[in-house]
Design a protein around this motif. Structure first.
Motif, PDB file in Angstrom:
ATOM      1  N   ALA A  34       3.206  10.038   5.899  1.00  0.00           N
ATOM      2  CA  ALA A  34       2.911   8.691   5.428  1.00  0.00           C
ATOM      3  C   ALA A  34       3.309   8.542   3.961  1.00  0.00           C
ATOM      4  O   ALA A  34       3.342   9.520   3.211  1.00  0.00           O
ATOM      5  N   GLN A  35       3.607   7.311   3.588  1.00  0.00           N
ATOM      6  CA  GLN A  35       3.999   7.044   2.210  1.00  0.00           C
ATOM      7  C   GLN A  35       2.811   7.291   1.286  1.00  0.00           C
ATOM      8  O   GLN A  35       1.702   6.836   1.546  1.00  0.00           O
ATOM      9  N   LEU A  36       3.039   8.030   0.209  1.00  0.00           N
ATOM     10  CA  LEU A  36       1.974   8.365  -0.732  1.00  0.00           C
ATOM     11  C   LEU A  36       1.677   7.201  -1.661  1.00  0.00           C
ATOM     12  O   LEU A  36       2.566   6.417  -2.012  1.00  0.00           O
ATOM     13  N   ILE A  37       0.434   7.101  -2.086  1.00  0.00           N
ATOM     14  CA  ILE A  37       0.017   6.099  -3.064  1.00  0.00           C
ATOM     15  C   ILE A  37       0.547   6.525  -4.428  1.00  0.00           C
ATOM     16  O   ILE A  37       0.560   7.719  -4.753  1.00  0.00           O
ATOM     17  N   THR A  90       7.384  -6.003  -5.115  1.00  0.00           N
ATOM     18  CA  THR A  90       7.311  -5.885  -3.660  1.00  0.00           C
ATOM     19  C   THR A  90       7.425  -4.425  -3.239  1.00  0.00           C
ATOM     20  O   THR A  90       6.881  -4.034  -2.225  1.00  0.00           O
ATOM     21  N   GLU A  91       8.098  -3.632  -4.035  1.00  0.00           N
ATOM     22  CA  GLU A  91       8.265  -2.216  -3.733  1.00  0.00           C
ATOM     23  C   GLU A  91       6.945  -1.466  -3.853  1.00  0.00           C
ATOM     24  O   GLU A  91       6.626  -0.596  -3.065  1.00  0.00           O
ATOM     25  N   SER A  92       6.118  -1.830  -4.851  1.00  0.00           N
ATOM     26  CA  SER A  92       4.903  -1.073  -5.108  1.00  0.00           C
ATOM     27  C   SER A  92       3.752  -1.426  -4.194  1.00  0.00           C
ATOM     28  O   SER A  92       2.933  -0.583  -3.888  1.00  0.00           O
ATOM     29  N   ASP A  93       3.637  -2.680  -3.765  1.00  0.00           N
ATOM     30  CA  ASP A  93       2.473  -3.023  -2.958  1.00  0.00           C
ATOM     31  C   ASP A  93       2.801  -3.709  -1.647  1.00  0.00           C
ATOM     32  O   ASP A  93       1.906  -3.970  -0.856  1.00  0.00           O
ATOM     33  N   GLY A  94       4.066  -4.027  -1.414  1.00  0.00           N
ATOM     34  CA  GLY A  94       4.464  -4.588  -0.138  1.00  0.00           C
ATOM     35  C   GLY A  94       4.090  -6.043   0.079  1.00  0.00           C
ATOM     36  O   GLY A  94       4.339  -6.596   1.131  1.00  0.00           O
TER      37      GLY A  94
END
Length: 144
Positions: A2-5, A107-111
């Protein structure tokens, strides 16, 4: 996997805590864009520096997505919203120690779609007077 925070919000909270624990004044450097909500009269060269000490803010909340609080600007209370993608850094006013980050695409950081974010504050009551005062250094006067 999964994508990491991002580590950015964790580092931001850690530096803030370090400043407070050492009786230093934490300041947040913000790149003002369409997602930030700050008093525009205090923005200079597309950036604003905000005092985020507990004594200067009300209801300070830093989560993985944003920094939110209320503060007084020119005696007027303002609600501040800074998405984590707009945070450029945090430093202690007294000694300049801190941490600076690369800017991310919102948009890249929080979608989230940018249209879902609060807009810039317009019509700041102090905007006209602060533009005139920005050319001069602030002067403190002791009032008894």
């Amino acid at each position: 996997m999964a994508q990491l925070i991002s580590t950015k919000p964790y580092m931001l909270r850690a530096m803030h805590e370090w400043c407070v624990d050492n009786n230093l004044t934490p300041h947040l450097v913000v790149a003002v864009n369409g997602q930030t909500r700050v008093p525009m009269g205090y923005v200079k060269d597309g950036e604003i520096v905000l005092n985020i000490n507990y004594s200067a803010t009300k209801d300070l909340h830093m989560d993985n997505d944003s920094v939110v609080f209320s503060a007084r600007f020119g005696g007027v209370s303002q609600n501040i919203y800074v998405p984590m993608s707009a945070v450029r850094g945090i430093f202690a006013r007294e000694n300049g120690q801190g941490m600076f980050f690369e800017l991310e695409d919102a948009t890249e950081s929080d979608g989230q779609d940018l249209s879902e974010r609060p807009a810039l504050m317009e019509g700041d009551p102090a905007e006209g007077s602060s533009k005139k005062q920005n050319n001069k250094k602030p002067v403190l006067t002791i009032v008894k």
